[in-house]
Motif scaffolding. Structure first.
Motif, PDB file in Angstrom:
ATOM      1  N   ARG A 149      40.338  43.636  42.744  1.00  0.00           N
ATOM      2  CA  ARG A 149      39.485  43.673  41.562  1.00  0.00           C
ATOM      3  C   ARG A 149      38.133  44.289  41.923  1.00  0.00           C
ATOM      4  NH1 ARG A 149      40.271  38.309  40.393  1.00  0.00           N
ATOM      5  NH2 ARG A 149      42.186  38.473  39.208  1.00  0.00           N
TER       6      ARG A 149
ATOM      7  N   ALA B 255      43.986  38.570  42.932  1.00  0.00           N
ATOM      8  CA  ALA B 255      44.152  39.997  42.597  1.00  0.00           C
ATOM      9  C   ALA B 255      45.449  40.612  43.113  1.00  0.00           C
ATOM     10  CB  ALA B 255      42.948  40.810  43.047  1.00  0.00           C
ATOM     11  N   THR B 256      46.521  39.835  43.046  1.00  0.00           N
ATOM     12  CA  THR B 256      47.832  40.421  43.346  1.00  0.00           C
ATOM     13  C   THR B 256      48.594  40.702  42.045  1.00  0.00           C
ATOM     14  OG1 THR B 256      48.548  38.147  43.801  1.00  0.00           O
ATOM     15  CG2 THR B 256      48.198  39.588  45.695  1.00  0.00           C
ATOM     16  N   GLY B 257      47.893  40.645  40.926  1.00  0.00           N
ATOM     17  CA  GLY B 257      48.513  41.020  39.655  1.00  0.00           C
ATOM     18  C   GLY B 257      49.305  39.897  38.995  1.00  0.00           C
ATOM     19  N   LYS B 258      48.979  38.661  39.315  1.00  0.00           N
ATOM     20  CA  LYS B 258      49.747  37.545  38.733  1.00  0.00           C
ATOM     21  C   LYS B 258      49.586  37.489  37.217  1.00  0.00           C
ATOM     22  CE  LYS B 258      47.720  34.529  41.517  1.00  0.00           C
ATOM     23  NZ  LYS B 258      46.956  35.450  42.400  1.00  0.00           N
ATOM     24  N   ASN B 259      48.355  37.542  36.751  1.00  0.00           N
ATOM     25  CA  ASN B 259      48.161  37.485  35.299  1.00  0.00           C
ATOM     26  C   ASN B 259      48.635  38.758  34.617  1.00  0.00           C
ATOM     27  OD1 ASN B 259      46.132  35.364  36.351  1.00  0.00           O
ATOM     28  ND2 ASN B 259      46.394  34.934  34.193  1.00  0.00           N
ATOM     29  N   VAL B 260      48.443  39.870  35.299  1.00  0.00           N
ATOM     30  CA  VAL B 260      48.924  41.136  34.730  1.00  0.00           C
ATOM     31  C   VAL B 260      50.440  41.071  34.552  1.00  0.00           C
ATOM     32  CG1 VAL B 260      49.272  43.585  35.271  1.00  0.00           C
ATOM     33  CG2 VAL B 260      47.006  42.574  35.498  1.00  0.00           C
TER      34      VAL B 260
ATOM     35  N   THR C 167      49.489  47.905  33.669  1.00  0.00           N
ATOM     36  CA  THR C 167      50.926  47.788  33.908  1.00  0.00           C
ATOM     37  C   THR C 167      51.120  47.236  35.308  1.00  0.00           C
ATOM     38  OG1 THR C 167      51.338  49.677  32.494  1.00  0.00           O
ATOM     39  CG2 THR C 167      53.070  49.121  34.063  1.00  0.00           C
ATOM     40  N   TYR C 168      52.039  46.300  35.459  1.00  0.00           N
ATOM     41  CA  TYR C 168      52.311  45.766  36.796  1.00  0.00           C
ATOM     42  C   TYR C 168      53.192  46.752  37.555  1.00  0.00           C
ATOM     43  CZ  TYR C 168      53.691  42.919  40.685  1.00  0.00           C
ATOM     44  OH  TYR C 168      53.913  42.474  41.964  1.00  0.00           O
ATOM     45  N   TYR C 169      52.829  47.057  38.797  1.00  0.00           N
ATOM     46  CA  TYR C 169      53.617  47.950  39.650  1.00  0.00           C
ATOM     47  C   TYR C 169      54.300  47.146  40.752  1.00  0.00           C
ATOM     48  CZ  TYR C 169      50.668  51.643  37.595  1.00  0.00           C
ATOM     49  OH  TYR C 169      50.011  52.483  36.753  1.00  0.00           O
TER      50      TYR C 169
HETATM   51  N1  LIG Z   1      51.050  45.064  41.718  1.00  0.00           N
HETATM   52  C1  LIG Z   1      50.062  45.379  40.866  1.00  0.00           C
HETATM   53  N2  LIG Z   1      50.294  46.217  39.844  1.00  0.00           N
HETATM   54  C2  LIG Z   1      49.322  46.538  38.991  1.00  0.00           C
HETATM   55  N3  LIG Z   1      48.078  46.093  39.057  1.00  0.00           N
HETATM   56  C3  LIG Z   1      47.770  45.263  40.063  1.00  0.00           C
HETATM   57  C4  LIG Z   1      48.741  44.845  41.013  1.00  0.00           C
HETATM   58  N4  LIG Z   1      48.152  44.000  41.876  1.00  0.00           N
HETATM   59  C5  LIG Z   1      46.863  43.895  41.491  1.00  0.00           C
HETATM   60  N5  LIG Z   1      46.615  44.654  40.408  1.00  0.00           N
HETATM   61  C6  LIG Z   1      45.313  44.818  39.710  1.00  0.00           C
HETATM   62  O1  LIG Z   1      44.424  43.842  40.203  1.00  0.00           O
HETATM   63  C7  LIG Z   1      43.603  43.334  39.160  1.00  0.00           C
HETATM   64  C8  LIG Z   1      43.707  41.837  39.090  1.00  0.00           C
HETATM   65  O2  LIG Z   1      44.951  41.435  38.542  1.00  0.00           O
HETATM   66  P1  LIG Z   1      45.228  39.941  38.070  1.00  0.00           P
HETATM   67  O3  LIG Z   1      46.556  39.917  37.444  1.00  0.00           O
HETATM   68  O4  LIG Z   1      44.087  39.438  37.262  1.00  0.00           O
HETATM   69  O5  LIG Z   1      45.252  39.194  39.484  1.00  0.00           O
HETATM   70  P2  LIG Z   1      45.521  37.648  39.841  1.00  0.00           P
HETATM   71  O6  LIG Z   1      45.866  36.924  38.576  1.00  0.00           O
HETATM   72  O7  LIG Z   1      46.666  37.711  40.813  1.00  0.00           O
HETATM   73  O8  LIG Z   1      44.261  37.188  40.501  1.00  0.00           O
HETATM   74  C9  LIG Z   1      44.051  44.011  37.876  1.00  0.00           C
HETATM   75  O9  LIG Z   1      43.162  45.045  37.594  1.00  0.00           O
HETATM   76  C10 LIG Z   1      45.420  44.558  38.216  1.00  0.00           C
HETATM   77  O10 LIG Z   1      45.711  45.723  37.502  1.00  0.00           O
END
Ligand SMILES: Nc1ncnc2c1ncn2[C@@H]1O[C@H](COP(=O)(O)OP(=O)(O)O)[C@@H](O)[C@H]1O
Ligand SMILES: [Mg+2]
Length: 293
Positions: A244, A64-69, A37-39
């Motif tokens: 990550r 790893a700032t949750g862009k894909n999430v 879940t994105y926070y």
């Molecule tokens: N704001 C956030 N809320 C929830 N999870 C996050 C957040 N930021 C990073 N993560 C976690 O970091 C990991 C990488 O997320 P991802 O979406 O693949 O990053 P990106 O696409 O930005 O490189 C996941 O395990 C995710 O849950």
């Protein structure tokens, strides 16, 4: 997911508008809630607004700032199927839109992901769009602006279904990242993705590793923000600032690896410069002693 967003403080008027969107465009069948879940309620609110307004979204920020999430969470919230479209070297018009193929008996059109998004009214996730070659970008121009059409070579042009949206991601913030050109950028509303907030990171760790001691959880958070600060002051590169890696290390600890060794594998050892690696290792070891199991 609606309950979660309400609790987070996303305005109810927006959530009602999303519910209306879901009623208008029949929710796709068989959707599964994403694993993470994105926070971050401010980003949620801005992203929802922009998609409701019919815009395409570009999520830009460090890794790893949750862009894909977030992109997956949004597709799920809006009740749309999503297509992940990554821009590896061979991506061209026939990959994105589709092309005729011969199956031994007859020629048939094999649809590409952009075509499927357009037809089904899905969400297209344009992953790391800054890596796209010019040919791929050219295909996206008419799709992403007010024309909302795709040109299917040898066939007609087709219009995007009204519920179709595109969410692009772009890693930005370390040396060597490519920018996107102005014409492409102007087709998106852009969110600069922040590094996860401390209380949200604590929440993520508890959710992913409920058995972790609160002491370990605190130290992992502290290490993460210390590495962020060191990268900001250019003491180390941004390579080691990787949420990550922290999550991966936690998974190794849960399997019984010593915490410091797990952190070396998933964080320090990813840095190949030995001086920098030593700085990172030392700052981790100051918080997570070698004796910890
Ligand atoms: N704001 C956030 N809320 C929830 N999870 C996050 C957040 N930021 C990073 N993560 C976690 O970091 C990991 C990488 O997320 P991802 O979406 O693949 O990053 P990106 O696409 O930005 O490189 C996941 O395990 C995710 O849950
Ligand atoms: Mg990503």
């Amino acid at each position: 997911m609606f309950d979660y967003l309400k609790e987070e403080g996303v305005p109810e008027s927006l959530l009602r508008a999303v519910e209306e969107f879901r009623r208008n465009y029949a929710v796709a069948e068989g959707l599964q809630r994403p694993r993470f879940t994105y926070y971050g309620e401010k980003i949620w609110e801005e992203a929802i607004c922009s998609l409701l307004a019919g815009q395409n979204l570009l999520l830009s920020g460090p890794k790893a700032t949750g862009k894909n999430v977030l992109a997956e969470n949004l597709s799920f919230l809006f009740g749309r199927r999503s297509w992940n479209i990554s821009f590896h070297v061979n991506v061209d018009a026939s990959y994105l839109i589709g092309c005729d193929t011969f199956d031994g008996n007859r020629v048939a059109f094999r649809p590409g992901p952009v075509y499927q998004v357009a037809r089904e009214g899905g969400f297209g996730i344009l992953d790391e769009i800054n890596m796209a070659k010019n040919e791929a970008v050219a295909v996206l121009h008419a799709t992403l602006d007010h024309r909302r059409i795709i040109e299917v070579s040898g066939y007609d042009r087709i219009a995007l279904h009204p519920s179709a949206r595109f969410i692009a991601t772009m890693n930005y913030g370390y040396a060597g990242t490519r920018e996107i050109n102005e014409a492409l950028g102007s087709r998106f509303a852009v969110l600069q993705m922040p590094v996860i907030e401390e209380k949200q990171l604590a929440r993520l760790l508890v959710k992913e590793h409920p058995d972790m001691s609160s002491q370990m959880q605190k130290q992992l958070c502290a290490v993460f923000y210390e590495l962020c600060a060191k990268a900001e002051s250019a003491e180390i590169s941004a390579r080691a600032v990787d949420l990550r890696g922290i999550l991966d290390a936690s998974a190794l600890m849960a399997l019984g690896l010593r915490p410091l060794e797990a952190m070396d594998m998933c964080i320090s050892n990813k840095v190949f410069d030995s001086t920098e690696r030593a700085i990172i290792h030392d700052s981790i070891a100051a918080r997570i002693p070698r004796s910890w199991k």
